[in-house]
Design a protein around this motif. Sequence first.
Motif, PDB file in Angstrom:
ATOM      1  N   MET A  46       0.884  -1.268  -0.067  1.00  0.00           N
ATOM      2  CA  MET A  46       0.200   0.026   0.049  1.00  0.00           C
ATOM      3  C   MET A  46       0.832   1.142  -0.010  1.00  0.00           C
ATOM      4  SD  MET A  46      -2.874   1.030   2.888  1.00  0.00           S
ATOM      5  CE  MET A  46      -3.887   2.354   2.753  1.00  0.00           C
ATOM      6  N   SER A  47       1.986   1.219   0.787  1.00  0.00           N
ATOM      7  CA  SER A  47       2.969   2.214   0.914  1.00  0.00           C
ATOM      8  C   SER A  47       4.088   1.726   1.485  1.00  0.00           C
ATOM      9  CB  SER A  47       2.556   3.482   1.843  1.00  0.00           C
ATOM     10  OG  SER A  47       3.272   4.370   2.007  1.00  0.00           O
ATOM     11  N   ALA A  48       5.052   2.247   0.841  1.00  0.00           N
ATOM     12  CA  ALA A  48       6.465   1.653   1.498  1.00  0.00           C
ATOM     13  C   ALA A  48       6.784   2.157   2.701  1.00  0.00           C
ATOM     14  CB  ALA A  48       7.543   2.302   0.754  1.00  0.00           C
ATOM     15  N   PHE A  49       7.408   1.647   3.610  1.00  0.00           N
ATOM     16  CA  PHE A  49       7.899   2.289   4.893  1.00  0.00           C
ATOM     17  C   PHE A  49       8.336   3.578   4.904  1.00  0.00           C
ATOM     18  CE2 PHE A  49       7.911  -2.574   5.962  1.00  0.00           C
ATOM     19  CZ  PHE A  49       6.787  -2.150   7.123  1.00  0.00           C
ATOM     20  N   ASP A  52       7.319   0.876  18.161  1.00  0.00           N
ATOM     21  CA  ASP A  52       7.070   2.394  18.506  1.00  0.00           C
ATOM     22  C   ASP A  52       5.931   2.982  17.941  1.00  0.00           C
ATOM     23  OD1 ASP A  52       9.125   2.504  20.208  1.00  0.00           O
ATOM     24  OD2 ASP A  52      10.584   3.565  18.928  1.00  0.00           O
ATOM     25  N   THR A  53       5.855   2.413  16.817  1.00  0.00           N
ATOM     26  CA  THR A  53       4.478   3.104  15.919  1.00  0.00           C
ATOM     27  C   THR A  53       3.418   2.020  15.283  1.00  0.00           C
ATOM     28  OG1 THR A  53       5.930   2.717  14.122  1.00  0.00           O
ATOM     29  CG2 THR A  53       5.960   4.912  14.861  1.00  0.00           C
ATOM     30  N   THR A  99      -5.020   2.449  14.487  1.00  0.00           N
ATOM     31  CA  THR A  99      -5.656   2.566  15.798  1.00  0.00           C
ATOM     32  C   THR A  99      -5.650   4.122  16.221  1.00  0.00           C
ATOM     33  OG1 THR A  99      -3.672   2.074  17.044  1.00  0.00           O
ATOM     34  CG2 THR A  99      -4.656   0.065  16.222  1.00  0.00           C
ATOM     35  N   ALA A 100      -6.069   4.020  17.688  1.00  0.00           N
ATOM     36  CA  ALA A 100      -6.119   5.424  18.129  1.00  0.00           C
ATOM     37  C   ALA A 100      -4.725   6.148  18.099  1.00  0.00           C
ATOM     38  CB  ALA A 100      -6.660   5.372  19.569  1.00  0.00           C
ATOM     39  N   ASP A 101      -3.522   5.534  18.218  1.00  0.00           N
ATOM     40  CA  ASP A 101      -2.150   6.043  18.194  1.00  0.00           C
ATOM     41  C   ASP A 101      -1.279   5.289  17.411  1.00  0.00           C
ATOM     42  OD1 ASP A 101      -2.302   4.141  19.917  1.00  0.00           O
ATOM     43  OD2 ASP A 101      -1.437   4.991  21.533  1.00  0.00           O
ATOM     44  N   LYS A 102      -1.552   4.206  16.860  1.00  0.00           N
ATOM     45  CA  LYS A 102      -0.591   3.473  16.013  1.00  0.00           C
ATOM     46  C   LYS A 102      -1.014   2.982  14.947  1.00  0.00           C
ATOM     47  CE  LYS A 102       2.065   1.936  20.038  1.00  0.00           C
ATOM     48  NZ  LYS A 102       2.871   0.594  20.537  1.00  0.00           N
ATOM     49  N   VAL A 103      -0.286   2.485  13.840  1.00  0.00           N
ATOM     50  CA  VAL A 103      -0.828   1.722  12.655  1.00  0.00           C
ATOM     51  C   VAL A 103      -0.625   0.166  13.128  1.00  0.00           C
ATOM     52  CG1 VAL A 103      -0.011   3.627  11.153  1.00  0.00           C
ATOM     53  CG2 VAL A 103       1.453   1.687  11.618  1.00  0.00           C
ATOM     54  N   LEU A 114       3.498   7.308   7.733  1.00  0.00           N
ATOM     55  CA  LEU A 114       2.622   6.332   7.085  1.00  0.00           C
ATOM     56  C   LEU A 114       1.413   6.366   7.658  1.00  0.00           C
ATOM     57  CD1 LEU A 114       2.870   3.481   5.991  1.00  0.00           C
ATOM     58  CD2 LEU A 114       3.831   2.566   7.838  1.00  0.00           C
ATOM     59  N   ARG A 115       1.162   6.916   9.007  1.00  0.00           N
ATOM     60  CA  ARG A 115       0.022   6.846   9.619  1.00  0.00           C
ATOM     61  C   ARG A 115      -1.174   7.593   8.938  1.00  0.00           C
ATOM     62  NH1 ARG A 115      -2.881   6.022  14.340  1.00  0.00           N
ATOM     63  NH2 ARG A 115      -4.640   7.594  14.692  1.00  0.00           N
TER      64      ARG A 115
END
Length: 265
Positions: free
Chosen positions: A43-46, A119-120, A84-88, A50-51
């Motif tokens: 979908m998208s490279a790192f 972390d993300t 999610t609320a704060d991460k992918v 990203l979020r």
Amino acid sequence: MKFALAQINTTTEVADNLEKVRTYTRDAAEAGARFVVFPEATMSAFGSGLRTIAEEHMESWRSALSELAVETGITVVVGEFATTADKVINLLAVYSPSGERSDYAKIHLYDAFGFKESDTVEAGEEPVLFTVDGEDIGLALCYDIRFPKLFAELSRRGARLTVVAASWGAGPRKAEQWEILARARALDSNMFIAALGQADPEVTGVAVPKKGPTGVGHSLVSDPLGKVLNSLDGAERLEIVELDLSAADTAAETVPVLTNAKLGY
């Protein structure tokens, strides 16, 4: 079982990535594949943002992939992201010709080699299989390949083939480790492993983000006894694979590692 591995490079341009997925999926369908696998982070490279990319494109991406699977009549397995609320969430999604969608959330996050995915990214918890023509197939993502118990569990749940989609980080001996790990997981789980990664941007010339794992190529298919059946170099390529999955049953009878396993393996 006939399927396709689409070893590609993606960028952070979602629309461009989608067009590449469409092209390779149509080519796979024309070749008679029953499903096609794309890498992690298709979908998208790192990279940074990203979020935001996932939030802005998730709905339209999923709609387009569902339409593509229905149009081509084959199952599309593709790396994507949700939030999610704060991460992918790092997902390997399955789009079937019936219009149904399911997904696997990456269990083992890449907190290694100086990188900290946790972390993300929010980790998944459950192994997942999908079904094509009555055959249950396991799903795994990148760093998962270093953890034998996941593959043992997928095998015990009925998988004779597991696909591992990756955006493998480059570095000394990393391509060699990738091949060793794929063959080892086949050997210690009595099943075929199809290990499909992003192509090597140093070979393809695709302008990928400078930070984050961007692929080394060298996708491969190993039989249940560790023999490499298909092997790619670093270039973008569609590889058509045809397997007799009954060889996994023979391997389980010949070297019954899961039946013989102790210590909670």
